[in-house]
Enzyme design. Structure first.
Site, mmCIF file in Angstrom:
data_model
loop_
_atom_site.group_PDB
_atom_site.id
_atom_site.type_symbol
_atom_site.label_atom_id
_atom_site.label_comp_id
_atom_site.label_asym_id
_atom_site.label_seq_id
_atom_site.Cartn_x
_atom_site.Cartn_y
_atom_site.Cartn_z
ATOM 1 N N ASP A 193 0.892 -1.165 0.000
ATOM 2 C CA ASP A 193 0.000 0.000 0.000
ATOM 3 C C ASP A 193 0.925 1.209 0.000
ATOM 4 O O ASP A 193 1.543 1.517 1.027
ATOM 5 C CB ASP A 193 -0.898 -0.011 1.241
ATOM 6 C CG ASP A 193 -1.909 1.137 1.245
ATOM 7 O OD1 ASP A 193 -1.635 2.165 0.587
ATOM 8 O OD2 ASP A 193 -2.952 1.027 1.913
ATOM 9 N N HIS A 194 1.036 1.890 -1.141
ATOM 10 C CA HIS A 194 2.048 2.940 -1.260
ATOM 11 C C HIS A 194 1.836 4.083 -0.274
ATOM 12 O O HIS A 194 2.778 4.815 0.041
ATOM 13 C CB HIS A 194 2.103 3.478 -2.693
ATOM 14 C CG HIS A 194 0.913 4.302 -3.086
ATOM 15 N ND1 HIS A 194 -0.195 3.751 -3.699
ATOM 16 C CD2 HIS A 194 0.658 5.619 -2.950
ATOM 17 C CE1 HIS A 194 -1.079 4.704 -3.925
ATOM 18 N NE2 HIS A 194 -0.595 5.852 -3.485
ATOM 19 N N HIS A 256 -6.147 2.402 1.817
ATOM 20 C CA HIS A 256 -5.486 3.583 2.384
ATOM 21 C C HIS A 256 -6.191 4.107 3.637
ATOM 22 O O HIS A 256 -5.566 4.332 4.676
ATOM 23 C CB HIS A 256 -5.447 4.726 1.367
ATOM 24 C CG HIS A 256 -4.800 4.376 0.068
ATOM 25 N ND1 HIS A 256 -3.754 3.484 -0.039
ATOM 26 C CD2 HIS A 256 -5.031 4.822 -1.190
ATOM 27 C CE1 HIS A 256 -3.390 3.389 -1.302
ATOM 28 N NE2 HIS A 256 -4.148 4.186 -2.013
#
Length: 508
Positions: A193-194, A256
């Site tokens: 998950d960037h 996110h």
């Protein structure tokens, strides 16, 4: 299983390895992965014994692949290119053109990796990065396993990085986890998950647990409510095909937003060991009170942007007018939800989260609203009401932390003014180092530190939280889309979600 990474090792370059990029001729590789590797090289965080093997469908020679990525590098790196480093990186690039459905492609990969191992002394350590559509994930892993490229032996490691979306709902995420675990052990799977690579997200745990003045008041006794906002000025751009299938709930909330919520609310782990951190996140996600089908109507809001104007007066298309979008699309581009956490620390504290496209301002922040003190002391003064203390963690842009509080305005009469203590990363730590957002994540993958990656249960609990919302929205398509103007702060219903409880969104 790989050993735990110590703090000393985290500050050093990774050991010898090859990064295999599936989808190497695609956007993610050229915009994020290769620039991030360049920045790691600039920071001397890449091993000397390192190489890149790219796989893609485009028919490119090694030279064409090198030229393709090196020319794009200049567009996506935020600093002046160092020719020596660029040449060092390009020289280590190799390319295989092939079909991910054909075993011959993986036989060619096995052959290439043996040659690369011998030339660069990479020790048989492979990081396979799946920068490809989710429909290819399982197929690629199965064929890597059949080719023996996921087996760890003779001290070597083999890891797989899986990009989001990880599943489309709870059932598909669980099925994908089970299928991957037929071929890989859990410690080999890095679900990325960037957002978790952003410095300010990583700082949340440090801020909470390293400062004795905050942790004692981080609970229901002192906090009234929390707002988490991730808003974007941009529309869907070139992602309309994906967005028509996903929507804002699946694209942002299921990963996110719930990850941010977990970092803000989880209990302190007993160490920064990856399993300790991820176990506390799992406990928190499990503790989110399920939204019943009846509550979906009162605790959730969905929206879709129509025509509007930017802050500069530019005319903006509505979502249904974007290229590739159905003129009758019922896909949400905005979501607002109210969550409650069913545990001792957070009982009865509402958590409001919202995310949307084509909104008034690009911002990602977490705002903690503290309870007001009793008014009794000020009842016979010029002070007519007390304002709430608000702690804001800014994730982007202008990363930092601010705390607002009241103070007396100088003069003979007791009046109060609003003050702010503001910390900016840029002011305190100097100009930012070149960063794409993937540097820490790629480095941690190479070192075997899974702290910032999602464990199987983390993914499943997050999807499970949204089951009833998805079911109700599917059975009751929105009738009022589009219901907010592009360039605004979202639909009126989202304002009412807070107003009916005596609260308001913090609009920057």
């Amino acid at each position: 299983m790989s050993k735990e990474t110590t703090l000393e090792e985290k500050a050093l370059p990774a050991g010898p390895c090859v990064m295999v990029i599936f989808g190497a001729s695609g956007d993610l590789a050229k915009r994020k992965l290769i620039p991030a590797l360049y920045n790691l090289g600039l920071a001397k965080m890449l091993p000397e014994n390192f190489a890149i093997v790219g796989l893609g469908s485009r028919p490119l020679s090694k030279e064409e692949f090198e030229e393709h990525l090196s020319s794009e590098l200049c567009d996506f790196v935020s600093c002046e290119i160092n020719p020596k480093l660029k040449n060092w990186l390009v020289e280590r690039m190799h390319y295989i053109q092939g079909d991910f459905n054909h075993p011959e492609t993986f036989q060619e990969l096995e052959k290439t990796l043996k040659e690369v191992d011998k030339k660069y002394k990479t020790g048989g350590n492979y990081l396979h990065y799946l920068a490809i559509p989710p429909s290819f994930f399982l197929n690629v892993v199965e064929k890597l396993s059949s080719a023996g490229l996921t087996q760890e032996e003779n001290g070597s490691w083999r890891r797989i990085v899986v990009e989001k979306p990880f599943g489309h709902d709870y059932e598909s995420a669980r099925a994908l986890n089970l299928d991957l675990q037929k071929h890989l052990r859990e410690h080999q799977i890095y679900r990325i998950d960037h957002y978790l690579g952003k410095e300010t997200v990583q700082n949340i745990l440090v801020f909470r647990f390293a400062n004795g003045i905050f942790e004692p008041i981080w609970n229901r006794n002192y906090i009234d409510h929390v707002q988490i906002t991730v808003s974007e000025e941009l529309g869907v751009e070139h992602r309309s095909k994906y967005y028509e299938e996903a929507g804002a709930l699946r694209d942002m909330v299921a990963n996110h937003m719930l990850q941010l919520l977990a970092y803000v609310t989880m209990e302190p782990p007993n160490s920064f060991d990856a399993e300790a951190v991820r176990t506390e996140k799992a406990k928190l996600l499990q503790a989110i009170k399920p939204i019943t089908p009846e509550e979906v109507l009162s605790s959730t809001v969905r929206g879709q942007y129509g025509h509007g104007k930017s802050a500069e007066g530019e005319q903006l298309l509505g979502y249904r007018g974007e290229p590739g979008v159905s003129p009758e699309s019922e896909i949400e581009t905005y979501v607002a939800l109210k969550f409650l956490i069913d545990n001792w620390r957070w009982a009865d504290v509402p958590f409001y989260i919202r995310t949307g496209k084509r909104m008034s301002k690009r911002t990602s922040e977490i705002a903690i609203f503290f309870k007001k003190p009793p008014y009794t002391l000020f009842s016979h003064t010029e002070v007519h009401h007390l304002k709430t203390n608000v702690l804001v963690i800014r994730i982007q842009p202008n990363e930092g932390i601010s705390l607002s509080f009241s103070a007396k305005v100088p003069g003979p009469v007791l009046n109060m003014g609003r003050m702010k203590m503001d910390f900016s990363y840029c002011d305190y730590f100097g100009s930012k180092k070149p960063a794409i957002g993937y540097e820490t994540l790629l480095s941690d993958c190479m070192k075997g530190d899974a702290t910032l990656f999602l464990r199987a249960d983390n993914v499943e609990y997050a999807w499970e939280t949204l089951i009833s919302v998805m079911d109700v929205w599917k059975s009751m398509p929105a009738r009022d889309f589009p219901n907010y103007d592009a360039g605004s702060w979202g639909p009126e219903e989202a304002d009412k979600l807070l107003e009916k409880e005596g609260r308001r969104w913090r609009n920057v």
